[in-house]
Design an enzyme around this catalytic site. Structure first.
Site, PDB file in Angstrom:
ATOM      1  N   ASP A 185     -10.446   1.859  -2.743  1.00  0.00           N
ATOM      2  CA  ASP A 185     -10.956   2.044  -4.114  1.00  0.00           C
ATOM      3  C   ASP A 185     -10.881   0.747  -4.907  1.00  0.00           C
ATOM      4  O   ASP A 185      -9.798   0.206  -5.103  1.00  0.00           O
ATOM      5  CB  ASP A 185     -10.122   3.116  -4.833  1.00  0.00           C
ATOM      6  CG  ASP A 185     -10.236   4.484  -4.156  1.00  0.00           C
ATOM      7  OD1 ASP A 185     -11.363   4.879  -3.854  1.00  0.00           O
ATOM      8  OD2 ASP A 185      -9.197   5.130  -3.925  1.00  0.00           O
ATOM      9  N   ASP A 199      -7.663  -2.430   1.012  1.00  0.00           N
ATOM     10  CA  ASP A 199      -7.566  -1.265   0.164  1.00  0.00           C
ATOM     11  C   ASP A 199      -9.008  -0.754   0.026  1.00  0.00           C
ATOM     12  O   ASP A 199      -9.958  -1.484   0.308  1.00  0.00           O
ATOM     13  CB  ASP A 199      -6.989  -1.687  -1.203  1.00  0.00           C
ATOM     14  CG  ASP A 199      -7.078  -0.572  -2.208  1.00  0.00           C
ATOM     15  OD1 ASP A 199      -6.650   0.542  -1.887  1.00  0.00           O
ATOM     16  OD2 ASP A 199      -7.595  -0.814  -3.326  1.00  0.00           O
ATOM     17  N   SER A 229      -5.441   7.097  -0.630  1.00  0.00           N
ATOM     18  CA  SER A 229      -6.312   8.196  -1.050  1.00  0.00           C
ATOM     19  C   SER A 229      -6.516   9.202   0.079  1.00  0.00           C
ATOM     20  O   SER A 229      -6.786   8.837   1.219  1.00  0.00           O
ATOM     21  CB  SER A 229      -7.670   7.656  -1.494  1.00  0.00           C
ATOM     22  OG  SER A 229      -8.564   8.744  -1.680  1.00  0.00           O
ATOM     23  N   LYS A 282       1.778   3.206  -2.634  1.00  0.00           N
ATOM     24  CA  LYS A 282       2.078   1.857  -3.085  1.00  0.00           C
ATOM     25  C   LYS A 282       2.824   1.966  -4.426  1.00  0.00           C
ATOM     26  O   LYS A 282       2.535   2.897  -5.165  1.00  0.00           O
ATOM     27  CB  LYS A 282       0.782   1.059  -3.269  1.00  0.00           C
ATOM     28  CG  LYS A 282      -0.043   0.985  -1.976  1.00  0.00           C
ATOM     29  CD  LYS A 282      -1.476   0.561  -2.254  1.00  0.00           C
ATOM     30  CE  LYS A 282      -2.333   0.696  -1.006  1.00  0.00           C
ATOM     31  NZ  LYS A 282      -3.759   0.443  -1.208  1.00  0.00           N
ATOM     32  N   LYS A 290      -3.840   2.587 -10.631  1.00  0.00           N
ATOM     33  CA  LYS A 290      -4.504   2.076  -9.427  1.00  0.00           C
ATOM     34  C   LYS A 290      -3.511   1.935  -8.271  1.00  0.00           C
ATOM     35  O   LYS A 290      -2.439   1.362  -8.450  1.00  0.00           O
ATOM     36  CB  LYS A 290      -5.180   0.736  -9.712  1.00  0.00           C
ATOM     37  CG  LYS A 290      -6.420   0.880 -10.572  1.00  0.00           C
ATOM     38  CD  LYS A 290      -7.130  -0.448 -10.723  1.00  0.00           C
ATOM     39  CE  LYS A 290      -8.385  -0.286 -11.570  1.00  0.00           C
ATOM     40  NZ  LYS A 290      -9.005  -1.589 -11.851  1.00  0.00           N
ATOM     41  N   GLY A 291      -3.872   2.443  -7.115  1.00  0.00           N
ATOM     42  CA  GLY A 291      -3.017   2.336  -5.929  1.00  0.00           C
ATOM     43  C   GLY A 291      -1.889   3.358  -5.894  1.00  0.00           C
ATOM     44  O   GLY A 291      -1.151   3.443  -4.930  1.00  0.00           O
TER      45      GLY A 291
HETATM   46  C1  G6P Z   1      -6.000   5.073  -4.504  1.00  0.00           C
HETATM   47  C2  G6P Z   1      -6.477   4.858  -5.914  1.00  0.00           C
HETATM   48  C3  G6P Z   1      -5.670   5.696  -6.884  1.00  0.00           C
HETATM   49  C4  G6P Z   1      -5.609   7.153  -6.431  1.00  0.00           C
HETATM   50  C5  G6P Z   1      -4.998   7.240  -5.040  1.00  0.00           C
HETATM   51  C6  G6P Z   1      -4.950   8.664  -4.500  1.00  0.00           C
HETATM   52  O1  G6P Z   1      -4.813   4.383  -4.323  1.00  0.00           O
HETATM   53  O2  G6P Z   1      -6.385   3.507  -6.290  1.00  0.00           O
HETATM   54  O3  G6P Z   1      -6.287   5.589  -8.144  1.00  0.00           O
HETATM   55  O4  G6P Z   1      -4.858   7.927  -7.316  1.00  0.00           O
HETATM   56  O5  G6P Z   1      -5.794   6.447  -4.164  1.00  0.00           O
HETATM   57  O6  G6P Z   1      -6.262   9.099  -4.312  1.00  0.00           O
HETATM   58  P1  G6P Z   1      -6.734  10.588  -4.029  1.00  0.00           P
HETATM   59  O7  G6P Z   1      -8.191  10.425  -3.704  1.00  0.00           O
HETATM   60  O8  G6P Z   1      -5.945  11.066  -2.842  1.00  0.00           O
HETATM   61  O9  G6P Z   1      -6.461  11.369  -5.249  1.00  0.00           O
HETATM   62 MG    MG Z   2      -7.620  -0.001  -5.187  1.00  0.00          MG
END
Ligand code: G6P
Ligand code: MG
Length: 214
Positions: A10, A8, A115, A144, A44-45
């Site tokens: 972030d 993962d 993300s 997820k 998160k995720g």
């Molecule tokens: C990751 C992070 C989330 C976030 C998601 C989407 O999974 O843990 O906190 O909301 O990515 O990210 P983005 O950058 O596309 O908004």
């Molecule tokens: Mg993460």
């Protein structure tokens, strides 16, 4: 036999979980309610739009689709401002050393993040070179805890799911790995990541031997 590792992004490879939190908190505060770090664990995720749904549920607010898209865009603009200033110093301790060791030992490496901003981060931190496959939010339709992101990672590495292990800091990510039939190492707190096969605090002084210990 484990042949590949899926990371993962972030909160595992880079310290961007704090920027997601800051941007969501800023939005919550602007809408007139508090948003704590504990609340943030639920995001998160999780995809951007689903995160917004959870945030609005916490604030007891509801908006039409058009307004929700605007709010998500606002949060993302703040988030992008934060990450545009990132450099190698924001790679979490021990991560580069661990990725190098994996390479030296013949393991394949994939990124498994939902993300849409993953590529900017990998470029700003010079980490792109380590990954044999990059699965980000532009390649998946389901966030997820759906296992899609990890199954795609295994597929792009040409490995079976059971030949991969996942490194995750999110509760939703741990569930996604389980549903993908992969072993999972939680990165963070044992109390929060109860369902992982093993939990590490971070990658500092962690060697490839942990793969054999799983
Ligand atoms: C990751 C992070 C989330 C976030 C998601 C989407 O999974 O843990 O906190 O909301 O990515 O990210 P983005 O950058 O596309 O908004
Ligand atoms: Mg993460």
């Amino acid at each position: 036999m484990i042949k590949g590792c899926i990371f993962d992004l972030d909160g595992v490879v880079v310290d961007t979980a704090k920027y997601h939190y800051l941007a969501w908190k800023r939005l919550a505060n602007e809408l007139g309610f508090e948003f704590t770090e504990k609340d943030n664990e639920r995001l998160k995720g999780v995809s951007r739009m689903k995160s917004l749904e959870i945030l609005l549920e916490i604030g007891n607010l509801s908006f039409d689709e058009e307004t929700k898209l605007k709010l998500a865009e606002k949060k993302n603009n703040w988030y992008v401002q934060y990450i545009s200033k990132m450099d190698e110093s924001e790679i979490l301790p021990g991560v580069k050393e661990f990725l190098s060791q994996l390479k030296e030992n013949g393991y394949k490496i994939a990124l498994g993040s939902v993300s849409k901003n993953a590529m900017i981060i990998l470029e700003n931190t010079n980490l792109k070179q380590y990954f044999d496959a990059i699965i980000d939010g532009n390649k998946v339709t389901k966030a997820k805890p759906d296992p899609e992101v990890f199954l795609k990672g295994a597929e792009e590495l040409n490995l079976k799911p059971e030949e991969c292990i996942v490194f995750e800091d999110a509760i939703a990510g741990i569930e996604a790995a389980r549903r993908a039939n992969m072993k999972v190492v939680g990165v963070g707190s044992k109390e929060i990541l109860k369902d992982a096969d093993m939990v590490i605090e971070g990658f500092k002084n962690v060697s490839v031997d942990i793969i054999k210990a799983l």
